[in-house]
Design a protein around this motif. Structure first.
Motif, PDB file in Angstrom:
ATOM      1  N   GLU A 249      27.635  39.614  34.345  1.00  0.00           N
ATOM      2  CA  GLU A 249      27.259  39.226  32.982  1.00  0.00           C
ATOM      3  C   GLU A 249      26.224  38.097  32.985  1.00  0.00           C
ATOM      4  OE1 GLU A 249      30.684  38.551  30.476  1.00  0.00           O
ATOM      5  OE2 GLU A 249      31.404  40.589  30.782  1.00  0.00           O
ATOM      6  N   GLY A 250      25.214  38.248  33.830  1.00  0.00           N
ATOM      7  CA  GLY A 250      24.122  37.292  33.870  1.00  0.00           C
ATOM      8  C   GLY A 250      24.400  36.011  34.648  1.00  0.00           C
ATOM      9  N   ARG A 251      25.583  35.860  35.171  1.00  0.00           N
ATOM     10  CA  ARG A 251      25.927  34.663  35.948  1.00  0.00           C
ATOM     11  C   ARG A 251      25.795  34.961  37.430  1.00  0.00           C
ATOM     12  NH1 ARG A 251      30.211  31.087  33.559  1.00  0.00           N
ATOM     13  NH2 ARG A 251      30.113  31.501  31.343  1.00  0.00           N
ATOM     14  N   THR A 252      25.195  34.033  38.150  1.00  0.00           N
ATOM     15  CA  THR A 252      25.093  34.177  39.595  1.00  0.00           C
ATOM     16  C   THR A 252      26.391  33.696  40.223  1.00  0.00           C
ATOM     17  OG1 THR A 252      22.702  33.870  39.581  1.00  0.00           O
ATOM     18  CG2 THR A 252      23.845  33.456  41.665  1.00  0.00           C
ATOM     19  N   ILE A 253      27.017  34.578  40.978  1.00  0.00           N
ATOM     20  CA  ILE A 253      28.255  34.238  41.683  1.00  0.00           C
ATOM     21  C   ILE A 253      27.920  33.712  43.073  1.00  0.00           C
ATOM     22  CG2 ILE A 253      30.448  35.133  42.549  1.00  0.00           C
ATOM     23  CD1 ILE A 253      30.028  37.432  40.407  1.00  0.00           C
ATOM     24  N   ALA A 254      27.001  34.408  43.738  1.00  0.00           N
ATOM     25  CA  ALA A 254      26.640  34.021  45.100  1.00  0.00           C
ATOM     26  C   ALA A 254      25.246  34.551  45.413  1.00  0.00           C
ATOM     27  CB  ALA A 254      27.646  34.569  46.100  1.00  0.00           C
ATOM     28  N   SER A 255      24.601  33.898  46.368  1.00  0.00           N
ATOM     29  CA  SER A 255      23.331  34.400  46.889  1.00  0.00           C
ATOM     30  C   SER A 255      23.393  34.262  48.406  1.00  0.00           C
ATOM     31  CB  SER A 255      22.150  33.636  46.285  1.00  0.00           C
ATOM     32  OG  SER A 255      22.339  32.254  46.408  1.00  0.00           O
ATOM     33  N   GLY A 256      22.529  34.958  49.073  1.00  0.00           N
ATOM     34  CA  GLY A 256      22.530  34.952  50.525  1.00  0.00           C
ATOM     35  C   GLY A 256      22.070  36.295  51.042  1.00  0.00           C
ATOM     36  N   SER A 257      22.409  36.580  52.277  1.00  0.00           N
ATOM     37  CA  SER A 257      22.010  37.865  52.861  1.00  0.00           C
ATOM     38  C   SER A 257      22.769  38.992  52.161  1.00  0.00           C
ATOM     39  CB  SER A 257      22.316  37.882  54.360  1.00  0.00           C
ATOM     40  OG  SER A 257      23.715  37.993  54.577  1.00  0.00           O
ATOM     41  N   PHE A 258      22.198  40.170  52.233  1.00  0.00           N
ATOM     42  CA  PHE A 258      22.827  41.328  51.596  1.00  0.00           C
ATOM     43  C   PHE A 258      24.239  41.519  52.140  1.00  0.00           C
ATOM     44  CE2 PHE A 258      23.703  45.885  51.124  1.00  0.00           C
ATOM     45  CZ  PHE A 258      23.558  46.000  49.748  1.00  0.00           C
ATOM     46  N   GLN A 259      24.420  41.377  53.445  1.00  0.00           N
ATOM     47  CA  GLN A 259      25.744  41.564  54.045  1.00  0.00           C
ATOM     48  C   GLN A 259      26.733  40.512  53.534  1.00  0.00           C
ATOM     49  OE1 GLN A 259      26.732  44.303  55.878  1.00  0.00           O
ATOM     50  NE2 GLN A 259      28.712  43.391  55.368  1.00  0.00           N
ATOM     51  N   ASP A 260      26.284  39.273  53.370  1.00  0.00           N
ATOM     52  CA  ASP A 260      27.152  38.228  52.810  1.00  0.00           C
ATOM     53  C   ASP A 260      27.586  38.591  51.389  1.00  0.00           C
ATOM     54  OD1 ASP A 260      26.970  36.720  55.117  1.00  0.00           O
ATOM     55  OD2 ASP A 260      25.457  35.321  54.304  1.00  0.00           O
ATOM     56  N   LEU A 261      26.643  39.092  50.616  1.00  0.00           N
ATOM     57  CA  LEU A 261      26.958  39.475  49.234  1.00  0.00           C
ATOM     58  C   LEU A 261      27.931  40.651  49.187  1.00  0.00           C
ATOM     59  CD1 LEU A 261      23.441  39.113  47.541  1.00  0.00           C
ATOM     60  CD2 LEU A 261      25.326  37.455  47.621  1.00  0.00           C
ATOM     61  N   VAL A 262      27.744  41.605  50.081  1.00  0.00           N
ATOM     62  CA  VAL A 262      28.672  42.739  50.168  1.00  0.00           C
ATOM     63  C   VAL A 262      30.072  42.230  50.511  1.00  0.00           C
ATOM     64  CG1 VAL A 262      29.274  44.799  51.528  1.00  0.00           C
ATOM     65  CG2 VAL A 262      26.922  44.482  50.704  1.00  0.00           C
ATOM     66  N   ASN A 263      30.158  41.295  51.450  1.00  0.00           N
ATOM     67  CA  ASN A 263      31.464  40.743  51.833  1.00  0.00           C
ATOM     68  C   ASN A 263      32.124  39.991  50.678  1.00  0.00           C
ATOM     69  OD1 ASN A 263      31.213  41.817  54.414  1.00  0.00           O
ATOM     70  ND2 ASN A 263      30.383  39.931  55.281  1.00  0.00           N
ATOM     71  N   VAL A 264      31.343  39.197  49.947  1.00  0.00           N
ATOM     72  CA  VAL A 264      31.880  38.477  48.784  1.00  0.00           C
ATOM     73  C   VAL A 264      32.360  39.487  47.738  1.00  0.00           C
ATOM     74  CG1 VAL A 264      31.309  36.958  46.825  1.00  0.00           C
ATOM     75  CG2 VAL A 264      30.550  36.359  49.132  1.00  0.00           C
ATOM     76  N   ASN A 265      31.580  40.521  47.524  1.00  0.00           N
ATOM     77  CA  ASN A 265      31.956  41.539  46.533  1.00  0.00           C
ATOM     78  C   ASN A 265      33.261  42.229  46.924  1.00  0.00           C
ATOM     79  OD1 ASN A 265      31.139  42.631  44.011  1.00  0.00           O
ATOM     80  ND2 ASN A 265      30.639  44.549  45.052  1.00  0.00           N
ATOM     81  N   LYS A 266      33.437  42.506  48.198  1.00  0.00           N
ATOM     82  CA  LYS A 266      34.698  43.114  48.669  1.00  0.00           C
ATOM     83  C   LYS A 266      35.871  42.169  48.432  1.00  0.00           C
ATOM     84  CE  LYS A 266      32.788  46.080  52.287  1.00  0.00           C
ATOM     85  NZ  LYS A 266      32.644  46.282  53.738  1.00  0.00           N
ATOM     86  N   LEU A 267      35.657  40.883  48.686  1.00  0.00           N
ATOM     87  CA  LEU A 267      36.713  39.898  48.422  1.00  0.00           C
ATOM     88  C   LEU A 267      37.063  39.840  46.941  1.00  0.00           C
ATOM     89  CD1 LEU A 267      35.923  36.841  50.713  1.00  0.00           C
ATOM     90  CD2 LEU A 267      38.083  38.065  50.559  1.00  0.00           C
ATOM     91  N   ILE A 268      36.056  39.895  46.090  1.00  0.00           N
ATOM     92  CA  ILE A 268      36.295  39.896  44.646  1.00  0.00           C
ATOM     93  C   ILE A 268      37.162  41.085  44.260  1.00  0.00           C
ATOM     94  CG2 ILE A 268      35.183  40.242  42.388  1.00  0.00           C
ATOM     95  CD1 ILE A 268      32.858  38.497  43.443  1.00  0.00           C
ATOM     96  N   GLU A 269      36.839  42.240  44.788  1.00  0.00           N
ATOM     97  CA  GLU A 269      37.634  43.447  44.479  1.00  0.00           C
ATOM     98  C   GLU A 269      39.078  43.287  44.942  1.00  0.00           C
ATOM     99  OE1 GLU A 269      36.974  46.131  42.560  1.00  0.00           O
ATOM    100  OE2 GLU A 269      35.262  44.877  42.069  1.00  0.00           O
ATOM    101  N   ARG A 270      39.271  42.720  46.114  1.00  0.00           N
ATOM    102  CA  ARG A 270      40.620  42.508  46.640  1.00  0.00           C
ATOM    103  C   ARG A 270      41.387  41.507  45.766  1.00  0.00           C
ATOM    104  NH1 ARG A 270      39.826  40.635  52.024  1.00  0.00           N
ATOM    105  NH2 ARG A 270      38.625  42.510  52.300  1.00  0.00           N
ATOM    106  N   ILE A 271      40.712  40.428  45.411  1.00  0.00           N
ATOM    107  CA  ILE A 271      41.355  39.387  44.607  1.00  0.00           C
ATOM    108  C   ILE A 271      41.704  39.914  43.215  1.00  0.00           C
ATOM    109  CG2 ILE A 271      40.964  37.171  43.442  1.00  0.00           C
ATOM    110  CD1 ILE A 271      39.318  36.349  45.935  1.00  0.00           C
ATOM    111  N   ARG A 272      40.812  40.686  42.628  1.00  0.00           N
ATOM    112  CA  ARG A 272      41.065  41.178  41.270  1.00  0.00           C
ATOM    113  C   ARG A 272      42.251  42.136  41.230  1.00  0.00           C
ATOM    114  NH1 ARG A 272      36.307  45.311  39.184  1.00  0.00           N
ATOM    115  NH2 ARG A 272      37.592  45.994  37.487  1.00  0.00           N
ATOM    116  N   MET A 273      42.603  42.729  42.352  1.00  0.00           N
ATOM    117  CA  MET A 273      43.756  43.635  42.414  1.00  0.00           C
ATOM    118  C   MET A 273      45.050  42.908  42.794  1.00  0.00           C
ATOM    119  SD  MET A 273      42.625  46.381  41.434  1.00  0.00           S
ATOM    120  CE  MET A 273      41.004  46.968  41.026  1.00  0.00           C
ATOM    121  N   ASP A 274      44.963  41.665  43.169  1.00  0.00           N
ATOM    122  CA  ASP A 274      46.128  40.873  43.591  1.00  0.00           C
ATOM    123  C   ASP A 274      47.081  40.686  42.399  1.00  0.00           C
ATOM    124  OD1 ASP A 274      47.718  38.393  43.887  1.00  0.00           O
ATOM    125  OD2 ASP A 274      46.640  38.181  45.772  1.00  0.00           O
TER     126      ASP A 274
END
Length: 161
Positions: A107-132
């Motif tokens: 929604e227009g907010r920057t959560i993280a920046s960095g290498s594409f692989q870092d962003l993919v890893n953060v996104n995977k963590l977000i998905e895991r956390i949101r299902m907790d």
């Protein structure tokens, strides 16, 4: 006084809850900086706004708890923790998707920046956390408290005379 009460009831003064950016009814501190500050002199009004104050503080405490829990699950996260907390709350309660590009956004907010692989890893963590289930429970509690705040406003704050 009746004029101010009617104006208060029709305008429904609100404020944004920190981090999650949800509208909640103005508490007494918020009202002190509005045209409705004179209502705080009314004893009946004051006693009812104290319930709003208490519920607002409960929401704030739950938001702080959510932020701490997310931080604990993210490890060495180097992005914006407030934006991450906002994102996870909104994803749990309302759904949606993050956007992955040069940055990870929601929604227009920057959560993280960095290498594409870092962003993919953060996104995977977000998905895991949101299902907790514990995170879902905290988010649900925040939503219920906000609903209780508005219900209190509708049932009690509009009946002051």
């Amino acid at each position: 006084m009746d004029y101010w009460i009617q104006r208060y009831q029709s305008s429904r003064p609100s404020m944004k809850m920190e981090i999650i950016e949800m509208d909640v009814p103005c508490n007494s501190k918020c009202l002190e900086s509005t045209e409705f500050r004179s209502l705080l002199e009314n004893e009946t009004f004051r006693s009812r706004i104290e319930v709003v104050d208490s519920l607002v503080e409960l929401v704030r405490e739950q938001v702080r708890t959510l932020k701490r829990e997310i931080q604990g699950r993210m490890g060495e996260f180097e992005g914006d923790l407030d934006s991450l907390t906002f994102t996870i709350y909104r994803l749990v309660e309302y759904g949606g998707n993050t956007s992955l590009g040069e940055r990870l956004t929601f929604e227009g907010r920057t959560i993280a920046s960095g290498s594409f692989q870092d962003l993919v890893n953060v996104n995977k963590l977000i998905e895991r956390i949101r299902m907790d289930p514990d995170i879902k429970s905290i988010c649900d509690e925040i939503r219920y408290l906000i609903e209780a705040l508005w219900e209190h406003f509708e049932k009690n704050m509009v009946k002051i005379q």
